[in-house]
Motif scaffolding. Structure first.
Motif, PDB file in Angstrom:
ATOM      1  N   ARG A 183      31.924  52.612  66.718  1.00  0.00           N
ATOM      2  CA  ARG A 183      31.981  51.231  67.168  1.00  0.00           C
ATOM      3  C   ARG A 183      31.645  51.144  68.650  1.00  0.00           C
ATOM      4  O   ARG A 183      31.991  52.045  69.426  1.00  0.00           O
ATOM      5  CB  ARG A 183      33.382  50.650  66.920  1.00  0.00           C
ATOM      6  CG  ARG A 183      33.449  49.136  67.050  1.00  0.00           C
ATOM      7  CD  ARG A 183      34.794  48.613  66.627  1.00  0.00           C
ATOM      8  NE  ARG A 183      35.824  48.919  67.612  1.00  0.00           N
ATOM      9  CZ  ARG A 183      37.118  48.712  67.421  1.00  0.00           C
ATOM     10  NH1 ARG A 183      37.548  48.247  66.273  1.00  0.00           N
ATOM     11  NH2 ARG A 183      37.986  48.993  68.362  1.00  0.00           N
ATOM     12  N   SER A 238      25.031  48.236  61.467  1.00  0.00           N
ATOM     13  CA  SER A 238      25.274  49.656  61.729  1.00  0.00           C
ATOM     14  C   SER A 238      24.283  50.529  60.965  1.00  0.00           C
ATOM     15  O   SER A 238      23.767  51.529  61.484  1.00  0.00           O
ATOM     16  CB  SER A 238      26.710  50.032  61.344  1.00  0.00           C
ATOM     17  OG  SER A 238      27.644  49.421  62.200  1.00  0.00           O
ATOM     18  N   GLY A 249      34.016  49.800  62.067  1.00  0.00           N
ATOM     19  CA  GLY A 249      34.760  48.611  61.674  1.00  0.00           C
ATOM     20  C   GLY A 249      36.090  48.479  62.384  1.00  0.00           C
ATOM     21  O   GLY A 249      36.460  49.275  63.250  1.00  0.00           O
ATOM     22  N   GLU A 288      22.675  40.041  54.680  1.00  0.00           N
ATOM     23  CA  GLU A 288      23.825  40.879  55.022  1.00  0.00           C
ATOM     24  C   GLU A 288      24.377  41.447  53.720  1.00  0.00           C
ATOM     25  O   GLU A 288      25.098  40.777  52.993  1.00  0.00           O
ATOM     26  CB  GLU A 288      24.910  40.071  55.754  1.00  0.00           C
ATOM     27  CG  GLU A 288      24.604  39.797  57.210  1.00  0.00           C
ATOM     28  CD  GLU A 288      24.608  41.052  58.079  1.00  0.00           C
ATOM     29  OE1 GLU A 288      25.188  42.070  57.652  1.00  0.00           O
ATOM     30  OE2 GLU A 288      24.014  41.010  59.167  1.00  0.00           O
ATOM     31  N   THR A 291      26.458  43.786  51.006  1.00  0.00           N
ATOM     32  CA  THR A 291      27.823  44.280  50.892  1.00  0.00           C
ATOM     33  C   THR A 291      27.883  45.792  50.989  1.00  0.00           C
ATOM     34  O   THR A 291      28.909  46.366  51.351  1.00  0.00           O
ATOM     35  CB  THR A 291      28.444  43.844  49.562  1.00  0.00           C
ATOM     36  OG1 THR A 291      27.588  44.281  48.488  1.00  0.00           O
ATOM     37  CG2 THR A 291      28.588  42.323  49.510  1.00  0.00           C
ATOM     38  N   ASP A 303      27.251  44.923  64.855  1.00  0.00           N
ATOM     39  CA  ASP A 303      28.350  43.979  64.682  1.00  0.00           C
ATOM     40  C   ASP A 303      28.800  43.870  63.220  1.00  0.00           C
ATOM     41  O   ASP A 303      29.885  43.365  62.944  1.00  0.00           O
ATOM     42  CB  ASP A 303      27.931  42.590  65.176  1.00  0.00           C
ATOM     43  CG  ASP A 303      27.696  42.567  66.678  1.00  0.00           C
ATOM     44  OD1 ASP A 303      28.341  43.368  67.394  1.00  0.00           O
ATOM     45  OD2 ASP A 303      26.860  41.767  67.140  1.00  0.00           O
ATOM     46  N   THR A 304      27.950  44.308  62.287  1.00  0.00           N
ATOM     47  CA  THR A 304      28.262  44.268  60.865  1.00  0.00           C
ATOM     48  C   THR A 304      27.923  45.612  60.246  1.00  0.00           C
ATOM     49  O   THR A 304      27.265  46.454  60.875  1.00  0.00           O
ATOM     50  CB  THR A 304      27.442  43.183  60.143  1.00  0.00           C
ATOM     51  OG1 THR A 304      26.042  43.536  60.234  1.00  0.00           O
ATOM     52  CG2 THR A 304      27.673  41.800  60.768  1.00  0.00           C
ATOM     53  N   ARG A 305      28.350  45.800  59.006  1.00  0.00           N
ATOM     54  CA  ARG A 305      27.991  47.033  58.300  1.00  0.00           C
ATOM     55  C   ARG A 305      26.474  47.171  58.226  1.00  0.00           C
ATOM     56  O   ARG A 305      25.920  48.240  58.504  1.00  0.00           O
ATOM     57  CB  ARG A 305      28.598  47.026  56.892  1.00  0.00           C
ATOM     58  CG  ARG A 305      28.244  48.267  56.071  1.00  0.00           C
ATOM     59  CD  ARG A 305      28.559  48.106  54.600  1.00  0.00           C
ATOM     60  NE  ARG A 305      28.208  49.311  53.875  1.00  0.00           N
ATOM     61  CZ  ARG A 305      29.005  50.340  53.679  1.00  0.00           C
ATOM     62  NH1 ARG A 305      30.235  50.324  54.141  1.00  0.00           N
ATOM     63  NH2 ARG A 305      28.587  51.417  53.019  1.00  0.00           N
ATOM     64  N   HIS A 306      25.796  46.084  57.838  1.00  0.00           N
ATOM     65  CA  HIS A 306      24.341  46.132  57.727  1.00  0.00           C
ATOM     66  C   HIS A 306      23.709  46.479  59.075  1.00  0.00           C
ATOM     67  O   HIS A 306      22.760  47.268  59.145  1.00  0.00           O
ATOM     68  CB  HIS A 306      23.821  44.785  57.222  1.00  0.00           C
ATOM     69  CG  HIS A 306      22.346  44.769  56.972  1.00  0.00           C
ATOM     70  ND1 HIS A 306      21.782  45.267  55.818  1.00  0.00           N
ATOM     71  CD2 HIS A 306      21.307  44.316  57.738  1.00  0.00           C
ATOM     72  CE1 HIS A 306      20.461  45.128  55.874  1.00  0.00           C
ATOM     73  NE2 HIS A 306      20.160  44.558  57.028  1.00  0.00           N
TER      74      HIS A 306
END
Length: 241
Positions: free
Chosen positions: A58, A90, A15, A190, A192, A85-88
């Motif tokens: 990252r 990753s 992040g 996506e 949380t 690009d997002t937590r999900h």
């Protein structure tokens, strides 16, 4: 050769640090003489149930991640996986990396932890993995006692019910977790956190266990100061968590 299944422990560090005021990735902010991410990775690696430790970095920061692990955790074997690009995204990437061993049964549980939570200790990792093995999924929570609601007149009152704040580490049986992310792939989902994907795409029972108030998430500048103070206190008491 490993003869019994083991858990994979994953730390997400892909992040940014905009709210905390960092110029780049907040995971590498210094805390008590080391980077924040190394405290989180160490806690995962020291879990008695974790047999593989993975750091999700990252894009463009592989060298930084490798140098940090070599310098600050020289005795730990840490695998590196590029984040999304997002937590999900990753989480998708790291599960793709682990998939062959999940499918073979070599990995029976996957634990996911945030680099921004440097104060969760190995005992919390152990609890999450053990509960996931027994029940399917496990997440730490704290009662949200500071949540309020407003009535039609704008008056405040405590929110009724059993609202909680969800923390990490979160752990899940590996095969259903992999299935959930494969079912979510290609869509607009996506989540949380990891639990939201598991609950949306499987019938796995996700149990809760007590989190701790010290397991704060470093989000704003004042959180950095608080986390450093708490870590310094631990070090002065002998470094145990």
């Amino acid at each position: 050769m490993q003869t019994t299944p083991g858990a994979a422990g994953v730390v997400l560090a892909a992040g940014m640090g905009t709210r905390v005021g960092a110029d780049g990735n907040k995971a590498y902010l210094p805390l008590a003489g080391r980077s924040m991410v190394s405290w989180a990775v160490e806690a995962v690696a020291r879990s008695t149930h974790v047999s593989r430790t993975v750091l999700v970095f990252r894009r463009g920061e592989r060298d930084l991640a490798a140098r940090t692990m070599a310098a600050e955790l020289p005795h730990s074997v840490v695998e590196l996986v590029e984040g999304g690009d997002t937590r999900h995204g990753s989480e998708e990437n790291v599960l793709r990396h682990l998939a062959p061993d999940v499918e073979s049964g070599a990995i029976d549980v996957v634990l996911i932890h945030d680099a921004a939570r440097p104060l969760a200790g190995p005992a919390m990792m152990d609890t999450a993995v053990a509960m996931a093995r027994a029940c399917g999924g496990a997440i730490p929570v704290l009662a949200a006692i500071d949540v309020v609601k407003t009535d039609a007149g704008g008056r405040l009152s405590p929110a009724a019910g059993t609202l909680v704040r969800v923390q990490t580490p979160q752990a899940f049986r590996a095969r259903p977790l992999l299935t959930a992310y494969r079912l979510a792939a290609g869509g607009s989902f996506e989540g949380t956190d990891t639990a939201s994907c598991v609950q949306s795409f499987t019938d796995v029972a996700v149990r809760v266990f007590p989190g701790t108030s010290s397991n704060l998430k470093v989000t704003f500048a004042h959180d950095v100061l608080l986390a450093e103070r708490l870590l310094q206190d631990e070090i002065s008491r002998g470094g145990t968590r």
